[in-house]
Design an enzyme around this catalytic site. Sequence first.
Site, PDB file in Angstrom:
ATOM      1  N   ARG A  27       0.790  -1.098   0.043  1.00 19.27           N
ATOM      2  CA  ARG A  27       0.098  -0.023   0.103  1.00 19.27           C
ATOM      3  C   ARG A  27       0.943   1.187  -0.095  1.00 19.27           C
ATOM      4  O   ARG A  27       0.329   2.472  -0.166  1.00 19.27           O
ATOM      5  CB  ARG A  27      -0.945  -0.041   1.128  1.00 19.27           C
ATOM      6  CG  ARG A  27      -1.826  -1.228   1.201  1.00 19.27           C
ATOM      7  CD  ARG A  27      -2.419  -1.336   2.599  1.00 19.27           C
ATOM      8  NE  ARG A  27      -3.687  -0.542   2.772  1.00 19.27           N
ATOM      9  CZ  ARG A  27      -4.811  -0.485   2.337  1.00 19.27           C
ATOM     10  NH1 ARG A  27      -5.165  -1.654   1.988  1.00 19.27           N
ATOM     11  NH2 ARG A  27      -5.816   0.305   2.865  1.00 19.27           N
ATOM     12  N   TRP A  74       1.414   6.552   5.719  1.00 18.83           N
ATOM     13  CA  TRP A  74       1.581   7.391   4.502  1.00 18.83           C
ATOM     14  C   TRP A  74       1.399   8.581   4.830  1.00 18.83           C
ATOM     15  O   TRP A  74       0.302   9.166   5.202  1.00 18.83           O
ATOM     16  CB  TRP A  74       0.869   6.780   3.375  1.00 18.83           C
ATOM     17  CG  TRP A  74       0.899   7.590   2.154  1.00 18.83           C
ATOM     18  CD1 TRP A  74       0.048   8.466   1.705  1.00 18.83           C
ATOM     19  CD2 TRP A  74       1.851   7.493   1.238  1.00 18.83           C
ATOM     20  NE1 TRP A  74       0.437   8.980   0.489  1.00 18.83           N
ATOM     21  CE2 TRP A  74       1.571   8.505   0.228  1.00 18.83           C
ATOM     22  CE3 TRP A  74       3.077   6.634   0.871  1.00 18.83           C
ATOM     23  CZ2 TRP A  74       2.659   8.529  -1.064  1.00 18.83           C
ATOM     24  CZ3 TRP A  74       3.917   6.801  -0.288  1.00 18.83           C
ATOM     25  CH2 TRP A  74       3.497   7.621  -1.098  1.00 18.83           C
ATOM     26  N   GLY A 101      -7.096   7.102   7.264  1.00 16.42           N
ATOM     27  CA  GLY A 101      -8.226   7.975   6.893  1.00 16.42           C
ATOM     28  C   GLY A 101      -7.845   9.430   6.923  1.00 16.42           C
ATOM     29  O   GLY A 101      -6.492   9.820   7.362  1.00 16.42           O
ATOM     30  N   GLU A 490       6.375   6.039 -13.541  1.00 18.26           N
ATOM     31  CA  GLU A 490       6.127   5.809 -12.338  1.00 18.26           C
ATOM     32  C   GLU A 490       7.193   4.863 -11.467  1.00 18.26           C
ATOM     33  O   GLU A 490       7.353   4.847 -10.478  1.00 18.26           O
ATOM     34  CB  GLU A 490       4.676   5.159 -12.020  1.00 18.26           C
ATOM     35  CG  GLU A 490       4.309   3.758 -12.546  1.00 18.26           C
ATOM     36  CD  GLU A 490       2.761   3.467 -12.097  1.00 18.26           C
ATOM     37  OE1 GLU A 490       2.073   3.061 -12.737  1.00 18.26           O
ATOM     38  OE2 GLU A 490       2.795   3.778 -10.704  1.00 18.26           O
ATOM     39  N   LYS A 605      -0.255   2.130  -3.314  1.00 18.98           N
ATOM     40  CA  LYS A 605      -1.297   1.248  -4.153  1.00 18.98           C
ATOM     41  C   LYS A 605      -2.697   1.743  -4.286  1.00 18.98           C
ATOM     42  O   LYS A 605      -3.385   1.819  -5.210  1.00 18.98           O
ATOM     43  CB  LYS A 605      -1.052   0.058  -3.700  1.00 18.98           C
ATOM     44  CG  LYS A 605      -2.018  -1.017  -4.385  1.00 18.98           C
ATOM     45  CD  LYS A 605      -1.228  -1.370  -6.013  1.00 18.98           C
ATOM     46  CE  LYS A 605      -2.309  -2.426  -6.687  1.00 18.98           C
ATOM     47  NZ  LYS A 605      -1.991  -2.129  -7.989  1.00 18.98           N
TER      48      LYS A 605
HETATM   49  C1  F6R Z   1      -0.733   3.311 -11.851  1.00 28.02           C
HETATM   50  C2  F6R Z   1      -1.664   2.870 -11.147  1.00 28.02           C
HETATM   51  C3  F6R Z   1      -2.610   4.051 -10.516  1.00 28.02           C
HETATM   52  C4  F6R Z   1      -4.137   3.596 -10.291  1.00 28.02           C
HETATM   53  C5  F6R Z   1      -4.905   4.730  -9.687  1.00 28.02           C
HETATM   54  C6  F6R Z   1      -6.416   4.310  -9.544  1.00 28.02           C
HETATM   55  O1  F6R Z   1      -0.120   1.942 -12.329  1.00 28.02           O
HETATM   56  O2  F6R Z   1      -2.021   1.897 -10.497  1.00 28.02           O
HETATM   57  O3  F6R Z   1      -2.916   5.044 -11.579  1.00 28.02           O
HETATM   58  O4  F6R Z   1      -4.637   3.124 -11.474  1.00 28.02           O
HETATM   59  O5  F6R Z   1      -4.296   5.263  -8.301  1.00 28.02           O
HETATM   60  O6  F6R Z   1      -6.465   3.267  -8.451  1.00 28.02           O
HETATM   61  P1  F6R Z   1      -7.632   2.358  -8.796  1.00 28.02           P
HETATM   62  O7  F6R Z   1      -7.864   1.582 -10.023  1.00 28.02           O
HETATM   63  O8  F6R Z   1      -7.540   1.501  -7.371  1.00 28.02           O
HETATM   64  O9  F6R Z   1      -8.979   3.179  -8.359  1.00 28.02           O
END
Ligand code: F6R
Length: 610
Positions: A27, A74, A101, A490, A605
């Site tokens: 994460r 984070w 959060g 990235e 993530k």
């Molecule tokens: C890049 C990546 C991010 C996610 C974005 C949305 O490799 O993984 O750009 O696509 O943070 O995340 P989700 O799909 O979980 O809403």
Amino acid sequence: MCGIIGYIGEKDTQQVLTTGLRKLEYRGYDSVGIAVFNGESVQVQKSKGRLEELQQKLDQTPLLGSIGIGHTRWATHGEPSNENSHPHTDANKEFAIVHNGIIENYLEIKRELIEEGYTFQSETDSEVISHLFSFFYNGDMVSTIQRVVKRLDGAYALGVVSEHEPDRLYAVREASPLIIGAGEGEALISSDIPAVLEHTRDIYILEDGEMAILTKEDVTLLETETGIELNRDLFRPDWDMEQAEKNGYDHFMLKEIHEQPTALQKTMAGRFNKDKVSVEFDELQWSDQQVKQWDKITIVACGTAYHAGLIGKHVIEELTRIPVDVEVASEFRYRRPIVNEKTLVIVVSQSGETADTLAALRQSKHLGAHVLAITNVVGSSIAREADEVILTMAGPEIAVASTKAYTTQVLTFYLLGIYLADRKQTISNDYHEQLLQSIAEIPNKIEEILTHSNSIRWYSESIKDANSVFFIGRGLDYPVSLEGSLKLKEISYIHSEAYAAGELKHGTLALIEEGTPIIALITQDEVSEKMLGNIKEVKARGAQVLGVAGEGKMDIWEYVDECCYIPNSLSILTPLLTVIPLQLISYYTSLALGNDVDKPRNLAKSVTVE
Ligand code: F6R
């Protein structure tokens, strides 16, 4: 974003917490800590940086006990530091909390508590929670939790231990994910399922406005506001830890790239009727009236999921002639989008927890739109709040850089486009059959590309020292270029840009000089000649061009320096193939540069805060 783990039971609590936190590392985090109740008092150990640094401290001074909580942070409020790491306690260490959060009104609460004589150790929003426990404690934890959460505005998943109730672990959820593992003689809380699977498969997914009381013997779920006990079915994941671990690959990203043929097969399984003449979505209960009423579709997502949405737009418009907008969720939510009961909104999210996408979903529902979610996580906030859900079957995606989730999202858009075209009768039977046939062949074609991944590896060596890399394409090759460029930046940290090739001459061509690496996608037959013209433009400025084209396209050697061939397919389906070499190029470039491929700097993530 942040990860929470909590444990009560007879095992070595410290070890359960640290191994659980390791499973949540994907994460992203910049500091880490645990708190264990040793029978007399709550002991806390924290560290800025990685788990290894915390482990060194714990090796010197182990924390013993049978109940505890842990956290990977984070940073949002206050820099990464020992003080700002969780768990946070009140002054007397009667309570320790971990929080995921954002507490939006923390400054106001902090001011009030300071007036009451409380002192703060950190700059975080979360620390107000541990002091509120001390402030409101009335001898009963459930009613104390109720009083605490009444003061909080924002999003929170909480794990709480108290020296007043050393045999109970408390969990509270409001707009941040939290699950409960109910084991034999033990129980756990966590932000995500993989962190508890080693101990149990009996999972409760806590919902917003709910709390849980965990003892060694049982788990009780309550509605937080009323304290009413809830009945909830157990969720038993049918994937195992091996699936969530590296399975012999050096990195999760490489493993996940190689899992794409299977992930796509699983996502299409059961979607074609037996003679492959139609696509079926049993989960969509759309009446003809409803389908007729939608005069447009709006796709909302972030990052890679947004790029999948761009392909979705092209495919749905092409197959159904329904107009489709695609919007970045963080922009959509702050304007007055033209969305109403005549709009089908499709939100796309691997994690199902992305804060901006969730906010866009809520806003769309509020405006009267029908919301369909495409997500990879059962029971996620987005899955629960959408009117309907199509699950991508990618399995857990651990690497921060999304690969298999993306291709399963793109595949879902193809299937959805065909499904809508069937409903609206906008494509011929022949084309329909050809599409289904060609989609079914995609997993094997990806397998073929993957068996030649070493022939792609060399290219990473040649771009690893570049200052800047450009991706260009036309038509469907353009959104794939955007995804290739995002992937490269990235994880390799090399600046990169994607351009619709015809746009180059409107400004960006000025950046092309001797040796600039360009990755040019040339798979769209209708614009192939135009694309070759654009390649000539950059070659004339000294660019080094890698072409990505369909097998047998020999004429491009006249224009490019190197070429990577992909198996041929229908033009409309090539995005599922062209993205594979681009994923591999970014993976190998990151590897060649010695970067942390699975956990790139500054990224997380699951982005559960704005
Ligand atoms: C890049 C990546 C991010 C996610 C974005 C949305 O490799 O993984 O750009 O696509 O943070 O995340 P989700 O799909 O979980 O809403």
